[in-house]
Design a protein around this motif. Structure first.
Motif, short mmCIF file in Angstrom:
data_model
loop_
_atom_site.label_atom_id
_atom_site.label_comp_id
_atom_site.label_asym_id
_atom_site.label_seq_id
_atom_site.Cartn_x
_atom_site.Cartn_y
_atom_site.Cartn_z
N SER A 1 11.44 10.37 -3.52
CA SER A 1 10.77 11.22 -2.49
C SER A 1 9.22 10.89 -2.80
O SER A 1 8.58 11.20 -1.65
CB SER A 1 10.91 12.50 -2.88
OG SER A 1 10.66 13.08 -4.00
N GLU A 2 8.82 10.65 -4.10
CA GLU A 2 7.31 10.51 -4.23
C GLU A 2 7.05 9.45 -3.35
O GLU A 2 5.74 9.01 -3.17
CB GLU A 2 6.87 10.48 -5.73
CG GLU A 2 6.97 11.89 -6.36
CD GLU A 2 6.01 12.69 -5.97
OE1 GLU A 2 4.79 12.04 -5.51
OE2 GLU A 2 5.99 13.82 -5.75
N TYR A 3 7.74 8.21 -3.29
CA TYR A 3 7.13 6.90 -2.69
C TYR A 3 7.07 7.14 -1.24
O TYR A 3 6.03 6.50 -0.58
CB TYR A 3 8.29 6.01 -2.69
CG TYR A 3 8.35 5.40 -4.09
CD1 TYR A 3 7.73 4.16 -4.60
CD2 TYR A 3 9.48 6.01 -5.06
CE1 TYR A 3 8.00 3.85 -5.70
CE2 TYR A 3 9.41 5.30 -6.30
CZ TYR A 3 8.69 4.27 -6.87
OH TYR A 3 8.88 3.82 -7.94
N ASP B 1 1.74 2.42 -0.66
CA ASP B 1 2.37 1.30 -1.45
C ASP B 1 1.26 -0.09 -1.62
O ASP B 1 1.02 -0.58 -0.51
CB ASP B 1 3.90 0.88 -0.90
CG ASP B 1 4.59 -0.05 -1.64
OD1 ASP B 1 3.96 -0.34 -2.87
OD2 ASP B 1 5.66 0.00 -1.64
N PHE B 2 0.93 -0.17 -2.88
CA PHE B 2 0.09 -1.24 -3.07
C PHE B 2 0.69 -2.42 -4.01
O PHE B 2 0.13 -3.24 -4.39
CB PHE B 2 -1.35 -0.75 -3.75
CG PHE B 2 -2.17 -0.17 -2.76
CD1 PHE B 2 -3.18 -0.72 -2.16
CD2 PHE B 2 -2.02 1.39 -2.60
CE1 PHE B 2 -4.18 -0.23 -1.26
CE2 PHE B 2 -2.93 1.94 -1.70
CZ PHE B 2 -4.02 1.23 -1.20
N ARG B 3 2.34 -2.21 -3.84
CA ARG B 3 2.97 -3.11 -4.90
C ARG B 3 2.63 -4.35 -4.44
O ARG B 3 2.84 -5.69 -5.13
CB ARG B 3 4.44 -2.61 -5.04
CG ARG B 3 4.47 -1.47 -5.91
CD ARG B 3 5.67 -1.00 -5.98
NE ARG B 3 6.26 -0.47 -4.73
CZ ARG B 3 7.50 0.04 -4.44
NH1 ARG B 3 8.39 0.01 -5.48
NH2 ARG B 3 7.77 0.38 -3.48
N GLN B 4 2.43 -4.91 -3.29
CA GLN B 4 2.32 -6.29 -2.70
C GLN B 4 1.06 -6.77 -2.83
O GLN B 4 0.49 -7.92 -2.50
CB GLN B 4 2.81 -6.34 -1.20
CG GLN B 4 4.19 -5.82 -1.01
CD GLN B 4 5.27 -6.49 -2.13
OE1 GLN B 4 5.06 -7.84 -2.30
NE2 GLN B 4 6.21 -6.02 -2.77
N THR B 5 0.02 -6.05 -3.22
CA THR B 5 -1.40 -6.17 -3.35
C THR B 5 -1.64 -6.53 -4.78
O THR B 5 -1.35 -5.81 -5.58
CB THR B 5 -2.47 -5.04 -2.66
OG1 THR B 5 -2.16 -4.81 -1.46
CG2 THR B 5 -3.84 -5.53 -2.99
N PRO B 6 -2.39 -7.70 -4.79
CA PRO B 6 -2.66 -8.06 -6.54
C PRO B 6 -3.56 -7.06 -7.24
O PRO B 6 -4.48 -6.57 -6.67
CB PRO B 6 -3.43 -9.33 -6.20
CG PRO B 6 -3.27 -10.13 -5.09
CD PRO B 6 -2.62 -8.73 -4.07
N THR B 7 -3.14 -6.19 -8.15
CA THR B 7 -3.68 -5.09 -8.84
C THR B 7 -3.89 -5.68 -10.31
O THR B 7 -2.74 -6.05 -10.84
CB THR B 7 -3.23 -3.73 -8.50
OG1 THR B 7 -3.04 -3.78 -7.12
CG2 THR B 7 -3.82 -2.57 -9.13
N HIS C 1 -8.20 2.11 -8.13
CA HIS C 1 -7.22 3.08 -8.31
C HIS C 1 -7.03 3.95 -9.71
O HIS C 1 -7.27 3.33 -10.73
CB HIS C 1 -5.62 2.13 -8.50
CG HIS C 1 -5.82 1.13 -7.23
ND1 HIS C 1 -4.88 1.24 -6.18
CD2 HIS C 1 -6.21 -0.05 -6.86
CE1 HIS C 1 -4.85 0.54 -5.02
NE2 HIS C 1 -5.94 -0.43 -5.85
N ILE C 2 -7.00 4.97 -9.37
CA ILE C 2 -6.91 6.04 -10.39
C ILE C 2 -5.49 6.69 -10.51
O ILE C 2 -5.12 7.40 -9.39
CB ILE C 2 -7.97 7.07 -10.47
CG1 ILE C 2 -9.41 6.07 -10.39
CG2 ILE C 2 -7.88 8.00 -11.50
CD1 ILE C 2 -10.59 7.15 -10.29
N ALA C 3 -4.95 6.82 -11.59
CA ALA C 3 -3.39 7.24 -11.45
C ALA C 3 -3.57 8.81 -11.25
O ALA C 3 -4.54 9.63 -11.70
CB ALA C 3 -3.05 7.21 -12.83
#
Length: 338
Positions: A255-257, A262-268, A298-300
């Motif tokens: 549910s949180e997604y 979503d930045f999982r496809q961006t080089p981080t 990005h800050i958690a």
């Protein structure tokens, strides 16, 4: 002159300085009471005539400096009065200090030799005995009213029967002597925290005990804990907080997604060190269609894991300058910070 003979000739000066410090402490701790050289010698346990003569010299020198006054021949009393002030020690890099008086009058310069074991931020009584450095008075600490701190961080050096903790700080220009029985399980070369348990006037170095072992210098966690401990800030979490933290579920529900980008496809790239306990700061890199480059910071979202007013939240409030519940400098905000 041989080295041994030279050492013998220097020794009386050293003894005299130590005796002066001790006699100063006796006078300042018993203001209003008079002492003769015989009573002082008895208190100090001195029996040889040579050392007794030094006590007589010290009494007359203290009287000449205005620290004590001679009520009758051979009888002295701490003078006090307008010649002494209360203040806080502000040490400088040379080892000397300026005393900041409580009455807001001008600073008083005190040489390293005249601090008499006073340390940075200690509350002291200082006797003003002459002018120096333009209009600034010079003085000598005659009584330590209150210690600012007793715990110090440093690196331990161990010999066969004892050790020394070296702080490397101008606020503690002495190595702390640690007897063998007070070393605990610290290893040679490790960073540790020592508590001063006593500092006799005759002793050049304070005597302490190891209260906590931080670990090997250079380790990221050890250095962080060292900085916190140096400023008397908490560097360990209470056991109750640790137990609650261990029960936190680290799996993110589906549910949180849906609620987040979503930045999982961006080089981080994380900017936390490899041995960090948490990876909560990162940068991302993305080329845009128009040729520009987008850099993301990005800050958690740690609040996802923290329930307001919970044990963890309350501990965070104690350690922060901003109240985590109110998100502002409110009345709940702790005075402690890191």
């Amino acid at each position: 002159m041989t080295k041994k003979k030279e050492q013998r000739e220097k020794q009386p000066d050293l003894n005299k300085k130590q005796l002066t410090q001790t006699i100063l402490e006796i006078f300042s701790s018993n203001q209003g009471r008079s002492y003769g050289y015989k009573s002082l010698a008895k208190i100090l346990g001195l029996k040889d005539d040579g050392t007794r003569r030094i006590v007589v010299e010290i009494c007359y020198e203290l009287a000449s400096d205005g620290i004590v006054e001679q009520e009758e021949p051979g009888m002295f009393r701490f003078k006090g009065g307008s010649d002494t002030v209360l203040g806080k020690v502000d040490m400088i890099a040379s080892g000397a200090a300026f005393i900041i008086p409580e009455d807001k009058s001008g600073d008083i310069f005190v040489s390293f030799q005249n601090l008499n074991h006073a340390l940075h931020n200690d509350k002291v009584r200082v006797h003003i005995f002459k002018k120096q450095r333009g209009n600034k008075p010079e003085g000598e600490v005659v009584e330590i009213m209150e210690r600012a701190r007793k715990n110090f961080v440093g690196i331990i050096q161990i010999t066969k029967n004892f050790g020394f903790l070296t702080t490397g700080s101008k606020d503690m220009p002495y190595d702390i002597f640690i007897p063998a029985g007070s070393l605990k399980d610290v290893k040679n070369g490790e960073k540790a925290i020592a508590r001063i348990v006593e500092w006799p006037m005759y002793a050049k170095n304070p005597i302490g005990e190891i209260v906590d072992v931080l670990g090997a210098p250079g380790n990221n966690e050890v250095e962080m804990h060292s900085i916190l401990a140096e400023y008397d800030l908490p560097y360990h979490f209470p056991e109750e907080v640790n137990k609650v933290a261990e029960r936190i579920i680290d799996k993110i529900p589906a549910s949180e997604y849906k609620e987040r980008r979503d930045f999982r496809q961006t080089p981080t790239f994380t900017i936390d060190p490899a041995d960090a306990k948490d990876f909560d700061d990162a940068l991302s890199f993305k080329k845009l269609p128009n040729g520009n480059v987008e850099v993301g910071v990005h800050i958690a979202d740690v609040t996802h894991y923290v329930i307001p007013t919970s044990v963890i939240d309350n501990e965070a409030v104690e350690r922060a300058t901003l109240c985590l519940s109110c998100r502002s400098n409110c009345a709940h905000a702790s005075r402690k910070a890191f």
